[in-house]
Scaffold this motif. Sequence first.
Motif, PDB file in Angstrom:
ATOM      1  N   LEU A   1    -109.183 -11.464  53.476  1.00 38.79           N
ATOM      2  CA  LEU A   1    -108.018 -11.799  52.420  1.00 38.79           C
ATOM      3  C   LEU A   1    -108.342 -12.930  51.792  1.00 38.79           C
ATOM      4  O   LEU A   1    -107.767 -13.250  50.653  1.00 38.79           O
ATOM      5  N   PHE A   2    -108.886 -14.071  52.555  1.00 42.77           N
ATOM      6  CA  PHE A   2    -108.597 -15.343  52.107  1.00 42.77           C
ATOM      7  C   PHE A   2    -110.047 -16.090  51.830  1.00 42.77           C
ATOM      8  O   PHE A   2    -110.153 -17.268  51.384  1.00 42.77           O
TER       9      PHE A   2
ATOM     10  N   PHE B   1    -106.702 -17.071  48.333  1.00 47.36           N
ATOM     11  CA  PHE B   1    -105.848 -15.668  48.430  1.00 47.36           C
ATOM     12  C   PHE B   1    -106.458 -15.021  47.464  1.00 47.36           C
ATOM     13  O   PHE B   1    -105.967 -15.020  46.240  1.00 47.36           O
ATOM     14  N   MET B   2    -107.343 -13.791  47.649  1.00 48.86           N
ATOM     15  CA  MET B   2    -107.991 -13.049  46.763  1.00 48.86           C
ATOM     16  C   MET B   2    -107.241 -11.839  46.237  1.00 48.86           C
ATOM     17  O   MET B   2    -107.464 -11.576  45.157  1.00 48.86           O
TER      18      MET B   2
ATOM     19  N   PRO C   1    -104.157 -12.757  41.237  1.00 48.60           N
ATOM     20  CA  PRO C   1    -104.877 -12.982  39.954  1.00 48.60           C
ATOM     21  C   PRO C   1    -105.555 -14.459  40.027  1.00 48.60           C
ATOM     22  O   PRO C   1    -106.759 -14.753  39.502  1.00 48.60           O
ATOM     23  N   TRP C   2    -104.760 -15.481  40.169  1.00 51.10           N
ATOM     24  CA  TRP C   2    -105.167 -16.871  40.101  1.00 51.10           C
ATOM     25  C   TRP C   2    -105.884 -17.466  41.260  1.00 51.10           C
ATOM     26  O   TRP C   2    -106.124 -18.679  41.309  1.00 51.10           O
ATOM     27  N   LYS C   3    -105.814 -16.647  42.165  1.00 53.83           N
ATOM     28  CA  LYS C   3    -106.555 -16.872  43.653  1.00 53.83           C
ATOM     29  C   LYS C   3    -106.281 -18.235  43.891  1.00 53.83           C
ATOM     30  O   LYS C   3    -106.960 -19.374  44.064  1.00 53.83           O
ATOM     31  N   PRO C   4    -105.132 -18.356  44.348  1.00 59.97           N
ATOM     32  CA  PRO C   4    -104.561 -19.885  44.909  1.00 59.97           C
ATOM     33  C   PRO C   4    -105.264 -20.256  45.993  1.00 59.97           C
ATOM     34  O   PRO C   4    -105.752 -19.401  46.932  1.00 59.97           O
ATOM     35  N   GLU C   5    -105.793 -21.556  46.330  1.00 62.23           N
ATOM     36  CA  GLU C   5    -106.223 -22.297  47.473  1.00 62.23           C
ATOM     37  C   GLU C   5    -105.410 -22.723  48.541  1.00 62.23           C
ATOM     38  O   GLU C   5    -104.522 -23.403  48.184  1.00 62.23           O
TER      39      GLU C   5
ATOM     40  N   LEU D   1     -99.003 -20.931  47.327  1.00 64.34           N
ATOM     41  CA  LEU D   1     -99.423 -19.886  46.460  1.00 64.34           C
ATOM     42  C   LEU D   1     -99.043 -20.144  44.905  1.00 64.34           C
ATOM     43  O   LEU D   1     -99.417 -19.413  44.127  1.00 64.34           O
ATOM     44  N   ARG D   2     -98.359 -21.509  44.730  1.00 66.02           N
ATOM     45  CA  ARG D   2     -98.252 -21.667  43.198  1.00 66.02           C
ATOM     46  C   ARG D   2     -99.309 -21.851  42.402  1.00 66.02           C
ATOM     47  O   ARG D   2    -100.497 -22.072  42.936  1.00 66.02           O
ATOM     48  N   ILE D   3     -99.198 -21.765  41.172  1.00 64.02           N
ATOM     49  CA  ILE D   3    -100.246 -21.890  40.084  1.00 64.02           C
ATOM     50  C   ILE D   3    -100.468 -23.249  39.651  1.00 64.02           C
ATOM     51  O   ILE D   3     -99.476 -24.046  39.311  1.00 64.02           O
ATOM     52  N   TYR D   4    -101.640 -23.840  39.772  1.00 63.33           N
ATOM     53  CA  TYR D   4    -102.094 -25.247  39.273  1.00 63.33           C
ATOM     54  C   TYR D   4    -103.231 -24.746  38.455  1.00 63.33           C
ATOM     55  O   TYR D   4    -104.315 -23.994  38.972  1.00 63.33           O
ATOM     56  N   LYS D   5    -103.021 -25.156  36.986  1.00 64.46           N
ATOM     57  CA  LYS D   5    -104.449 -24.807  36.132  1.00 64.46           C
ATOM     58  C   LYS D   5    -105.425 -25.938  36.432  1.00 64.46           C
ATOM     59  O   LYS D   5    -105.198 -27.103  35.904  1.00 64.46           O
TER      60      LYS D   5
END
Length: 414
Positions: A143-144, A171-172, A175-179, A225-229
């Motif tokens: 999963l990770f 986290f695969m 879609p944004w695969k957060p680290e 799990l939040r999105i950082y670009k």
Amino acid sequence: MATTTWSTSLRSRLLILPPPPATPFAVSLRLRPRAAALPSSSRRRNLRLAARAAPPGGAVAPASSSSAPAAEEEKEEKLGFGGLSAADAERLCEFLRADLPHLFDDVGIDRSAYDDRVRFRDPITRHDTIDGYLFNIRLLKQLFRPDFYLHAVKQTGPYELTTRWTMVMKFMLLPWKPELVFTGLSIMGVNPQNLKFNSHLDLWDSIQNNEYFSFEGLWDVFKQLRIYKTPDIETPKYLILKRTAHYEVRSYAPFLIVEAKGDKLTGSSGFNNVTGYIFGKNASSEKIPMTTPVFTQASDDTLSDVSIQIVLPMNKDLNSLPAPNTEAVTLRKVEGGIAAVKKFSGRPKEEIVLQKEKDLRSQLLKDGLKPQQGCLLARYNDPRTKSFLMRNEVLIQLNDFALEFIIRKDKSGR
């Protein structure tokens, strides 16, 4: 052109480097017996946690053998451990140093070193058998895609070893695969009868309640799990040594910068000078690939002496770089070092950045660390990026940082 210490610059992005045995950015370790150094409330709580994780009898040292050499008994008594002989303790430490780096690769760990009834606990997971323990490792791997970095191993009790580590996971399924980043301790119980590991208790640096099941631990996962670009271009490399609830402590490798005088932390004065250099305004008209982030550094305690910096590609060196066309631009090597980092999103307005710096410095002092004066602002995105996706960081260099084998926390935060 000059060579500077890490107070001259910093940088980011989770391109993790495995910690080599000796580097310019090596960190010291304070290896102390955990029970002897903890406050009484924390000591009682951690002993309770260890007892829950270990099978009956597994956490209790048997009576000393009358056949043990007197010198060895005296040495163990001075250490305050007893239990394992010095030779067995060192053998088990060496085993973990060699075995744990294979935790998530194709080799895997050696299951023969563990009891069938090994009991695993972390703040959100538990298993009571070696099969469950290995299943958890396989699940994390699928999963990770974790990267695991072992910092050190130390005997911390009669039949107990403790490891300090960093684990970085992607986290695969999203879609944004957060680290996700976790750092902490693993308390490894040893069965006195067969000297196999019979318990594994994980304590995370980022939470106070490390007991199973910890909603604080679950929330700590969700927050990451939040999105950082972060632009998919080259960025300085670092290893996260410790992640707390308020900041990360990172160890940076050396890197090169092109630099010009700035006006304020969030300003753009000097930006055209440094970008002009990489876009070809240099002695050989060479165009140099863009990297991320853009740094502005304040080197004084009033945060008024500011420079703007762009990191140069990692395959460059000072001798091969073309000379600047203007005295307003300089090239420098930053030797790497240890910095505390506070990440945040949104538009990095001056008042927001100054408050983040103040909050980070206050927390570092509260935690007994030694922040240097000044700070660095890292901006990863161009101004057209939606504010909630922006990745910004305030970085403060640390003096005399040392990883410890102690988590001084209980439920009340003491």
